[in-house]
Scaffold this motif. Structure first.
Motif, PDB file in Angstrom:
ATOM      1  N   SER A   1     -11.422  13.255   1.825  1.00  0.00           N
ATOM      2  CA  SER A   1     -12.347  13.734   0.797  1.00  0.00           C
ATOM      3  C   SER A   1     -13.799  13.430   1.127  1.00  0.00           C
ATOM      4  N   GLY A   2     -14.027  12.529   2.098  1.00  0.00           N
ATOM      5  CA  GLY A   2     -15.392  12.249   2.526  1.00  0.00           C
ATOM      6  C   GLY A   2     -15.990  10.967   1.989  1.00  0.00           C
ATOM      7  N   ILE A   3     -15.166  10.064   1.431  1.00  0.00           N
ATOM      8  CA  ILE A   3     -15.725   8.812   0.936  1.00  0.00           C
ATOM      9  C   ILE A   3     -16.250   7.979   2.101  1.00  0.00           C
ATOM     10  N   ARG A   4     -17.188   7.100   1.807  1.00  0.00           N
ATOM     11  CA  ARG A   4     -17.798   6.298   2.858  1.00  0.00           C
ATOM     12  C   ARG A   4     -16.772   5.393   3.528  1.00  0.00           C
ATOM     13  N   PHE A   5     -16.973   5.165   4.825  1.00  0.00           N
ATOM     14  CA  PHE A   5     -16.096   4.254   5.557  1.00  0.00           C
ATOM     15  C   PHE A   5     -16.189   2.840   4.988  1.00  0.00           C
ATOM     16  N   LYS A   6     -17.347   2.482   4.488  1.00  0.00           N
ATOM     17  CA  LYS A   6     -17.533   1.163   3.883  1.00  0.00           C
ATOM     18  C   LYS A   6     -16.602   0.999   2.686  1.00  0.00           C
ATOM     19  N   HIS A   7     -16.571   2.011   1.827  1.00  0.00           N
ATOM     20  CA  HIS A   7     -15.703   1.952   0.649  1.00  0.00           C
ATOM     21  C   HIS A   7     -14.233   1.960   1.060  1.00  0.00           C
ATOM     22  N   LEU A   8     -13.912   2.769   2.059  1.00  0.00           N
ATOM     23  CA  LEU A   8     -12.535   2.833   2.535  1.00  0.00           C
ATOM     24  C   LEU A   8     -12.089   1.488   3.100  1.00  0.00           C
ATOM     25  N   SER A   9     -12.997   0.829   3.834  1.00  0.00           N
ATOM     26  CA  SER A   9     -12.690  -0.485   4.407  1.00  0.00           C
ATOM     27  C   SER A   9     -12.447  -1.518   3.320  1.00  0.00           C
ATOM     28  N   ILE A  10     -13.264  -1.457   2.272  1.00  0.00           N
ATOM     29  CA  ILE A  10     -13.095  -2.393   1.153  1.00  0.00           C
ATOM     30  C   ILE A  10     -11.734  -2.184   0.491  1.00  0.00           C
ATOM     31  N   LEU A  11     -11.365  -0.924   0.285  1.00  0.00           N
ATOM     32  CA  LEU A  11     -10.077  -0.623  -0.343  1.00  0.00           C
ATOM     33  C   LEU A  11      -8.912  -1.113   0.515  1.00  0.00           C
ATOM     34  N   ILE A  12      -9.019  -0.946   1.825  1.00  0.00           N
ATOM     35  CA  ILE A  12      -7.958  -1.414   2.727  1.00  0.00           C
ATOM     36  C   ILE A  12      -7.835  -2.925   2.662  1.00  0.00           C
ATOM     37  N   MET A  13      -8.958  -3.620   2.659  1.00  0.00           N
ATOM     38  CA  MET A  13      -8.935  -5.082   2.589  1.00  0.00           C
ATOM     39  C   MET A  13      -8.328  -5.558   1.269  1.00  0.00           C
ATOM     40  N   VAL A  14      -8.734  -4.934   0.170  1.00  0.00           N
ATOM     41  CA  VAL A  14      -8.183  -5.309  -1.139  1.00  0.00           C
ATOM     42  C   VAL A  14      -6.681  -5.046  -1.172  1.00  0.00           C
ATOM     43  N   GLY A  15      -6.278  -3.905  -0.610  1.00  0.00           N
ATOM     44  CA  GLY A  15      -4.862  -3.575  -0.566  1.00  0.00           C
ATOM     45  C   GLY A  15      -4.058  -4.591   0.224  1.00  0.00           C
ATOM     46  N   LEU A  16      -4.591  -5.024   1.369  1.00  0.00           N
ATOM     47  CA  LEU A  16      -3.895  -6.025   2.181  1.00  0.00           C
ATOM     48  C   LEU A  16      -3.781  -7.353   1.454  1.00  0.00           C
ATOM     49  N   ILE A  17      -4.834  -7.714   0.725  1.00  0.00           N
ATOM     50  CA  ILE A  17      -4.805  -8.967  -0.037  1.00  0.00           C
ATOM     51  C   ILE A  17      -3.746  -8.907  -1.137  1.00  0.00           C
ATOM     52  N   LEU A  18      -3.687  -7.762  -1.835  1.00  0.00           N
ATOM     53  CA  LEU A  18      -2.693  -7.598  -2.893  1.00  0.00           C
ATOM     54  C   LEU A  18      -1.275  -7.624  -2.336  1.00  0.00           C
ATOM     55  N   VAL A  19      -1.081  -6.990  -1.180  1.00  0.00           N
ATOM     56  CA  VAL A  19       0.242  -7.012  -0.547  1.00  0.00           C
ATOM     57  C   VAL A  19       0.634  -8.430  -0.163  1.00  0.00           C
ATOM     58  N   ALA A  20      -0.318  -9.165   0.425  1.00  0.00           N
ATOM     59  CA  ALA A  20      -0.055 -10.550   0.815  1.00  0.00           C
ATOM     60  C   ALA A  20       0.295 -11.406  -0.400  1.00  0.00           C
ATOM     61  N   ALA A  21      -0.406 -11.166  -1.528  1.00  0.00           N
ATOM     62  CA  ALA A  21      -0.147 -11.936  -2.741  1.00  0.00           C
ATOM     63  C   ALA A  21       1.209 -11.585  -3.353  1.00  0.00           C
ATOM     64  N   ALA A  22       1.649 -10.338  -3.141  1.00  0.00           N
ATOM     65  CA  ALA A  22       2.910  -9.887  -3.736  1.00  0.00           C
ATOM     66  C   ALA A  22       4.125 -10.240  -2.899  1.00  0.00           C
ATOM     67  N   ILE A  23       3.911 -10.603  -1.638  1.00  0.00           N
ATOM     68  CA  ILE A  23       5.038 -10.868  -0.740  1.00  0.00           C
ATOM     69  C   ILE A  23       5.989 -11.944  -1.265  1.00  0.00           C
ATOM     70  N   PRO A  24       5.477 -13.106  -1.758  1.00  0.00           N
ATOM     71  CA  PRO A  24       6.417 -14.135  -2.237  1.00  0.00           C
ATOM     72  C   PRO A  24       7.356 -13.645  -3.336  1.00  0.00           C
ATOM     73  N   SER A  25       6.840 -12.850  -4.287  1.00  0.00           N
ATOM     74  CA  SER A  25       7.680 -12.375  -5.388  1.00  0.00           C
ATOM     75  C   SER A  25       8.614 -11.243  -4.960  1.00  0.00           C
ATOM     76  N   MET A  26       8.239 -10.510  -3.915  1.00  0.00           N
ATOM     77  CA  MET A  26       9.042  -9.375  -3.470  1.00  0.00           C
ATOM     78  C   MET A  26       9.996  -9.746  -2.335  1.00  0.00           C
ATOM     79  N   ALA A  27       9.841 -10.947  -1.794  1.00  0.00           N
ATOM     80  CA  ALA A  27      10.638 -11.343  -0.628  1.00  0.00           C
ATOM     81  C   ALA A  27      12.031 -11.803  -1.050  1.00  0.00           C
ATOM     82  N   THR A  28      12.857 -10.872  -1.513  1.00  0.00           N
ATOM     83  CA  THR A  28      14.239 -11.179  -1.853  1.00  0.00           C
ATOM     84  C   THR A  28      15.060 -11.334  -0.577  1.00  0.00           C
ATOM     85  N   ASP A  29      16.242 -11.888  -0.732  1.00  0.00           N
ATOM     86  CA  ASP A  29      17.116 -12.077   0.436  1.00  0.00           C
ATOM     87  C   ASP A  29      17.443 -10.744   1.107  1.00  0.00           C
TER      88      ASP A  29
END
Length: 400
Positions: free
Chosen positions: A179-207
């Motif tokens: 859509s043409g959003i700035r790379f800066k904004h896209l980078s921020i979203l990727i970083m936030v997404g990775l942080i959220l995934v990392a935070a969710a891993i303990p609760s989602m890490a079932t056997d």
């Protein structure tokens, strides 16, 4: 009539139907033993998929004829319906393979998450096409759609269907980038997404999920348990060689390769039709994706271009994740191979998407055949839509 037929894209008319018809053949080959064990009828899955195929082709023809811009007018209604279905399935749905993802209607079952993917594509194409004037402003141009993306992803994860949630995020990311959003904004979203995934891993890490990762990357450490599915997939692929064992001659489908008609159908194709069969299927899938991106590049309408990008990315990402699962590149996620795997909801959505993409292609072709700019009256007469507006090239910042 003949002129109208010529406006359609024959690659997108023929390839999806050929893949789906081929899928019916392979589903029958893969499931005949399983069907006898479960339903006491070898043609059970063949009949079911054939019924879905007829319905899907009808939907494909219908969506090919409907002007794609109509979906932009229905965006709000589509998203409200998607949210209702995703919420309702958590309450009234049935559980299959530990996921509460289906509505059961007797002989038919529907998976709302499949329809949510196409609904989200329409929504993002509509929203970001309207925000082109301020697409570089994060608060106005980027942030609002993220809220809905998060809600949809969260509802899908609650089922839980992690594979589909990942595809939804990948589709959203590809459309946001395009859509043409700035790379800066896209980078921020990727970083936030990775942080959220990392935070969710303990609760989602079932056997079970931990075992899927272990089975994907160390299958031979425990080939009888965690690595069983992938080891059997490797055996099927290895047995096929260049030309395969022959149609219907698979050994791994005789109780060794689980879900051979859904998740692991490409492994069965490799065993029965060999490397040549795999290359043909991959070539047809690649043709759809590349043709879709080509249409997006040629489309002068931002909504149509983003819609084509979203549909193409959905097919591409889903195929990649499915193939990654059977080859050990990715953990097993239960994502079907587009057009080929057993599943009515997936086939219905894929064929509807191809119809929409075909309609965009028809619009592109008509624009290319439009009269020269000097003859405005003739241009308006022949190439205006029902609202009386002629197709105009928009100022946009679409990326490819």
């Amino acid at each position: 009539m003949l002129k109208k037929v010529k406006d359609y894209d024959f690659t997108l008319m023929i390839t999806p139907v050929v893949l789906a018809a081929f899928g019916i053949i392979m589903i029958y080959s893969a499931s005949m033993v399983l069907a006898v064990e479960q339903e006491h009828e070898s043609t059970f899955y063949l009949v079911r998929q054939s019924q879905w195929f007829v319905l899907a082709v009808a939907v494909f023809i219908l969506t090919s004829a409907i002007p794609y811009r109509y979906y932009q007018r229905l965006t709000k209604m589509i998203m409200i319906l998607v949210l209702i279905l995703l919420a309702a399935v958590l309450i009234f749905g049935i559980t299959i393979n530990n996921a509460k993802s289906w509505f059961d209607f007797g002989p038919l079952s529907l998976q709302p998450a499949e329809f949510a993917k196409l609904g989200l594509i329409i929504y993002l194409a509509s929203v970001y096409s309207k925000k082109q004037a301020y697409i570089n402003e994060f608060n106005r141009g980027v942030l609002p759609p993220l809220i809905l993306i998060a809600i949809i992803t969260g509802l899908v994860i609650q089922q839980p269907d992690i594979g589909t949630a990942v595809i939804i995020l990948l589709i959203a990311g590809s459309m946001m980038f395009s859509s043409g959003i700035r790379f800066k904004h896209l980078s921020i979203l990727i970083m936030v997404g990775l942080i959220l995934v990392a935070a969710a891993i303990p609760s989602m890490a079932t056997d079970e999920r931990i075992s899927r990762f272990a089975g994907a990357y160390q299958p031979f450490e425990d080939p009888g348990d965690d690595g069983y599915h992938l080891v059997q997939s490797y055996l099927a692929i290895g047995n096929g060689g260049l030309t395969g064992e022959g149609l219907g001659q698979s050994v791994q489908k005789l109780g060794y390769l689980l879900e051979p008609h859904t998740d692991f159908i490409m492994a069965l194709i490799a065993e029965e039709l060999g490397f040549i069969g795999v290359v043909i299927v991959l070539g047809l899938l690649a043709a759809i994706v590349l043709r879709g991106l080509f249409i997006a590049r040629k489309c002068t309408d931002t909504f149509g271009a983003l819609l084509a990008i979203g549909i193409s990315s959905m097919v591409g990402f889903q195929a990649f994740i499915n193939l990654g699962s059977i080859s050990g590149i990715l953990p097993i996620t239960g994502i079907p191979l587009p057009f080929v795997s057993y599943g009515g909801s997936s086939l219905l959505v894929m064929m509807a998407s191809m119809g929409i993409l075909n309609n965009i292609a028809k619009s592109v072709r008509r624009n290319e055949q439009a009269p020269a700019p000097g003859n405005e009256k003739e241009d308006e007469k022949q190439y205006s839509n029902k609202g009386g507006r002629t197709w105009q090239r928009e100022n946009r910042s679409i990326r490819f």
